[in-house]
Design an enzyme around this catalytic site. Structure first.
Site, PDB file in Angstrom:
ATOM      1  N   ARG A   1       0.860  -1.458   0.011  1.00  0.00           N
ATOM      2  CA  ARG A   1       0.035   0.199  -0.014  1.00  0.00           C
ATOM      3  C   ARG A   1       0.862   1.174   0.011  1.00  0.00           C
ATOM      4  NH1 ARG A   1      -5.658  -1.244   1.718  1.00  0.00           N
ATOM      5  NH2 ARG A   1      -5.913  -3.080   0.462  1.00  0.00           N
TER       6      ARG A   1
ATOM      7  N   ARG B   1      -3.235   6.545   1.289  1.00  0.00           N
ATOM      8  CA  ARG B   1      -3.819   7.854   1.867  1.00  0.00           C
ATOM      9  C   ARG B   1      -2.767   8.203   2.945  1.00  0.00           C
ATOM     10  NH1 ARG B   1      -8.847   4.481   3.881  1.00  0.00           N
ATOM     11  NH2 ARG B   1      -7.448   2.966   3.507  1.00  0.00           N
TER      12      ARG B   1
ATOM     13  N   ARG C   1      -7.350  12.167  -4.435  1.00  0.00           N
ATOM     14  CA  ARG C   1      -8.480  11.544  -3.856  1.00  0.00           C
ATOM     15  C   ARG C   1      -9.761  12.450  -3.650  1.00  0.00           C
ATOM     16  NH1 ARG C   1     -11.649   9.095  -3.028  1.00  0.00           N
ATOM     17  NH2 ARG C   1     -11.862   7.292  -1.396  1.00  0.00           N
TER      18      ARG C   1
ATOM     19  N   ASP D   1      -6.790  -2.350  -7.474  1.00  0.00           N
ATOM     20  CA  ASP D   1      -7.549  -3.197  -6.179  1.00  0.00           C
ATOM     21  C   ASP D   1      -7.596  -4.755  -6.738  1.00  0.00           C
ATOM     22  OD1 ASP D   1      -8.592  -2.689  -3.265  1.00  0.00           O
ATOM     23  OD2 ASP D   1     -10.004  -4.153  -4.286  1.00  0.00           O
TER      24      ASP D   1
ATOM     25  N   TYR E   1     -14.591 -11.932  -0.012  1.00  0.00           N
ATOM     26  CA  TYR E   1     -15.451 -10.825  -0.325  1.00  0.00           C
ATOM     27  C   TYR E   1     -16.834 -11.247  -1.027  1.00  0.00           C
ATOM     28  CZ  TYR E   1     -11.905  -7.868   1.521  1.00  0.00           C
ATOM     29  OH  TYR E   1     -10.771  -7.252   2.309  1.00  0.00           O
TER      30      TYR E   1
HETATM   31  O1  CP3 Z   1       0.154   0.602  -3.255  1.00  0.00           O
HETATM   32  C1  CP3 Z   1      -0.576  -0.664  -3.308  1.00  0.00           C
HETATM   33  O2  CP3 Z   1      -0.305  -1.508  -2.506  1.00  0.00           O
HETATM   34  C2  CP3 Z   1      -1.110  -0.955  -4.580  1.00  0.00           C
HETATM   35  C3  CP3 Z   1      -2.629  -0.579  -4.140  1.00  0.00           C
HETATM   36  C4  CP3 Z   1      -3.488  -1.691  -3.547  1.00  0.00           C
HETATM   37  C5  CP3 Z   1      -4.866  -1.501  -3.076  1.00  0.00           C
HETATM   38  N1  CP3 Z   1      -5.330  -2.451  -2.965  1.00  0.00           N
HETATM   39  C6  CP3 Z   1      -5.264   0.187  -3.220  1.00  0.00           C
HETATM   40  C7  CP3 Z   1      -6.633   0.478  -2.339  1.00  0.00           C
HETATM   41  C8  CP3 Z   1      -3.449  -2.995  -3.736  1.00  0.00           C
HETATM   42  C9  CP3 Z   1      -2.364  -4.047  -3.787  1.00  0.00           C
HETATM   43  C10 CP3 Z   1      -4.559  -3.513  -3.023  1.00  0.00           C
HETATM   44  C11 CP3 Z   1      -5.050  -4.890  -2.710  1.00  0.00           C
HETATM   45  C12 CP3 Z   1      -6.184  -5.271  -1.791  1.00  0.00           C
HETATM   46  N2  CP3 Z   1      -7.536  -4.673  -2.045  1.00  0.00           N
HETATM   47  C13 CP3 Z   1      -6.079  -6.187  -0.917  1.00  0.00           C
HETATM   48  C14 CP3 Z   1      -4.765  -7.264  -0.615  1.00  0.00           C
HETATM   49  C15 CP3 Z   1      -3.849  -6.399  -0.001  1.00  0.00           C
HETATM   50  C16 CP3 Z   1      -4.292  -6.605   1.537  1.00  0.00           C
HETATM   51  O3  CP3 Z   1      -4.328  -5.296   2.316  1.00  0.00           O
HETATM   52  O4  CP3 Z   1      -4.470  -7.746   2.222  1.00  0.00           O
HETATM   53  C17 CP3 Z   1      -7.300  -6.465  -0.385  1.00  0.00           C
HETATM   54  C18 CP3 Z   1      -7.648  -7.381   0.793  1.00  0.00           C
HETATM   55  C19 CP3 Z   1      -8.328  -5.446  -0.939  1.00  0.00           C
HETATM   56  C20 CP3 Z   1      -9.641  -5.151  -0.565  1.00  0.00           C
HETATM   57  C21 CP3 Z   1      -9.933  -3.833  -0.320  1.00  0.00           C
HETATM   58  N3  CP3 Z   1      -9.822  -2.445  -1.248  1.00  0.00           N
HETATM   59  C22 CP3 Z   1      -9.758  -3.118   1.040  1.00  0.00           C
HETATM   60  C23 CP3 Z   1     -10.025  -3.906   2.383  1.00  0.00           C
HETATM   61  C24 CP3 Z   1      -9.912  -1.813   1.064  1.00  0.00           C
HETATM   62  C25 CP3 Z   1     -10.161  -0.793   2.154  1.00  0.00           C
HETATM   63  C26 CP3 Z   1      -8.738  -0.596   2.629  1.00  0.00           C
HETATM   64  C27 CP3 Z   1      -8.609   0.599   3.603  1.00  0.00           C
HETATM   65  O5  CP3 Z   1      -7.375   0.531   4.179  1.00  0.00           O
HETATM   66  O6  CP3 Z   1      -9.402   1.187   4.031  1.00  0.00           O
HETATM   67  C28 CP3 Z   1      -9.933  -1.252  -0.391  1.00  0.00           C
HETATM   68  C29 CP3 Z   1      -9.934  -0.099  -0.966  1.00  0.00           C
HETATM   69  C30 CP3 Z   1      -8.572   0.235  -1.384  1.00  0.00           C
HETATM   70  N4  CP3 Z   1      -7.676  -0.139  -2.422  1.00  0.00           N
HETATM   71  C31 CP3 Z   1      -7.822   1.515  -0.794  1.00  0.00           C
HETATM   72  C32 CP3 Z   1      -6.557   1.565  -1.449  1.00  0.00           C
HETATM   73  C33 CP3 Z   1      -5.526   2.768  -1.510  1.00  0.00           C
HETATM   74  C34 CP3 Z   1      -8.403   2.555  -0.096  1.00  0.00           C
HETATM   75  C35 CP3 Z   1      -9.157   3.534  -0.919  1.00  0.00           C
HETATM   76  C36 CP3 Z   1      -9.322   4.888  -0.611  1.00  0.00           C
HETATM   77  O7  CP3 Z   1     -10.330   5.394  -0.091  1.00  0.00           O
HETATM   78  O8  CP3 Z   1      -8.424   5.920  -1.137  1.00  0.00           O
END
Ligand code: CP3
Length: 351
Positions: A33, A37, A46, A82, A157
């Site tokens: 990540r 944010r 964003r 994502d 999910y």
């Molecule tokens: O920089 C990176 O790592 C690349 C971007 C990335 C995102 N999601 C962006 C994102 C990657 C590799 C993911 C993978 C992802 N998404 C996983 C596997 C990684 C892990 O954390 O185990 C999972 C389980 C998801 C599902 C998902 N998508 C969740 C649980 C969330 C909420 C996350 C949170 O921290 O609130 C998302 C949305 C998401 N994906 C965000 C980001 C930056 C937050 C989006 C925002 O509001 O800007």
């Protein structure tokens, strides 16, 4: 700030060399990540566009992918997207709040059969375009990682319909409906094979599979439910010749089964000892991890001690990629990340 050593054009980037367990001038580091944010420049974008729009705009997705690379001496980049992006491509209606919420959770064989097989070039062209643009914008010594969710994580999910701590609904569903579950997991495996292959075609130089929720399963369920579709994916990618990273979040109890996977790198969370895992996984595997994201809130001298502990745990020898044990928290100070990256480089650099 330490800068990455100058490389001749033919030298393998440090990250890719470490994936192959080759000796490296310093331990490579990237951060799960890393685009997100905790960076004010990410929040600025964003504040103008929603998350879905961001993932669907190749220019903006490439821009946020490059943001942490400009700021820190990171050794790898991961494409901003994502794990649910290909799921939307298969016809599933979902939104982010901020985790993925599914319009109609999948609970029947009919719903499984109705999932469209993924055709990446048609269903998620914007993602592949983002990979192309990002690769073109990255320095040569920073490889681009493509990724997908593991079938069991995506299944969690899809069946739960929303994020959850325990995922009791999908775990119960896997026991009550083993045949529907196996069909869904297999269909997801097929989709992730074509999805990951398309990312390599577009310019990804390594691939990572996120088994984010595999740790909810006991070892025997892990082996029976989560492992077979992962094996299928790995089989389906082997001929590509790019390193494969399997992030086995909280799967420390299932390492003996993970050891049967033909992957180059296993990523681990902070609850698992890297040295202990290396003994089970064997010498032919590189290991990625595993600083607790909470340690980025320690005072500077303490943070160094925690980093030292990770190095002591893994021990000497090639094949370590430094990372956090899971995604960086939004509250993290970017200056701490800069100190972490530089300290990992300094400490591991050969004289
Ligand atoms: O920089 C990176 O790592 C690349 C971007 C990335 C995102 N999601 C962006 C994102 C990657 C590799 C993911 C993978 C992802 N998404 C996983 C596997 C990684 C892990 O954390 O185990 C999972 C389980 C998801 C599902 C998902 N998508 C969740 C649980 C969330 C909420 C996350 C949170 O921290 O609130 C998302 C949305 C998401 N994906 C965000 C980001 C930056 C937050 C989006 C925002 O509001 O800007």
């Amino acid at each position: 700030m330490s800068s990455p050593a100058l490389k001749t054009e033919t030298a393998l980037p440090t990250f890719l060399a470490a994936c192959r367990r080759q000796p490296v001038a310093h331990t490579p580091i990237w951060i799960m990540r890393q685009a997100g944010r905790y960076l004010p420049e990410y929040r600025a974008i964003r504040s103008k566009v929603g998350f879905t729009e961001l993932t669907r705009s190749p220019e903006l997705a490439a821009e946020v992918t490059l943001q942490p690379i400009r700021r820190f001496a990171l050794d790898a980049s991961i494409i901003f997207s994502d794990i649910m992006v290909p799921i939307e491509g298969m016809g599933v209606d979902l939104e982010y709040a901020p985790g993925p919420v599914i319009g109609t959770p999948i609970r029947t064989l009919k719903q499984v059969e109705e999932l469209r097989p993924l055709v990446p070039e048609q269903d998620v062209p914007f993602m592949l375009e983002a990979v192309k643009l990002t690769r073109a914008g990255l320095p040569a010594h920073v490889p681009l990682i493509g990724f997908a969710g593991s079938p069991f994580t995506l299944f969690s999910y899809l069946v739960a319909g929303k994020p959850s701590k325990e995922f009791s609904v999908p775990r119960a569903f896997a026991q009550a409906e083993p045949e529907i579950s196996a069909r869904l997991l297999d269909k997801l495996a097929d989709a992730m094979i074509v999805y990951l292959r398309a990312q390599v075609n577009a310019g990804a130089q390594a691939l990572m599979l996120f088994e984010s929720w595999g740790g909810l399963l006991g070892p025997s369920d892990y082996k029976r439910i989560a492992l077979p579709p992962v094996k299928k994916i790995i089989e389906g990618l082997k001929d590509l010749g790019v390193p494969l990273i399997y992030f086995a979040n909280q799967c420390g109890g299932s390492l003996e089964y993970i050891a049967t996977l033909d992957v180059d790198v296993v990523g681990l969370d902070w609850r698992t000892s890297l040295g202990g895992a290396r003994e089970i996984l064997g010498p032919q595997r590189a290991i990625q991890g595993n600083l607790d994201p909470a340690h980025l809130f320690s005072p500077p001298a303490e943070l160094k001690k925690r980093v030292d502990e990770v190095f002591t745990d893994i021990g000497p020898g090639p094949g370590h990629i430094f990372n956090l044990g899971h995604g960086i928290w939004p509250e993290t100070d970017p200056d701490t990340v800069a100190r972490l990256v530089d300290y990992v480089h300094e400490r591991s650099a050969k004289a």
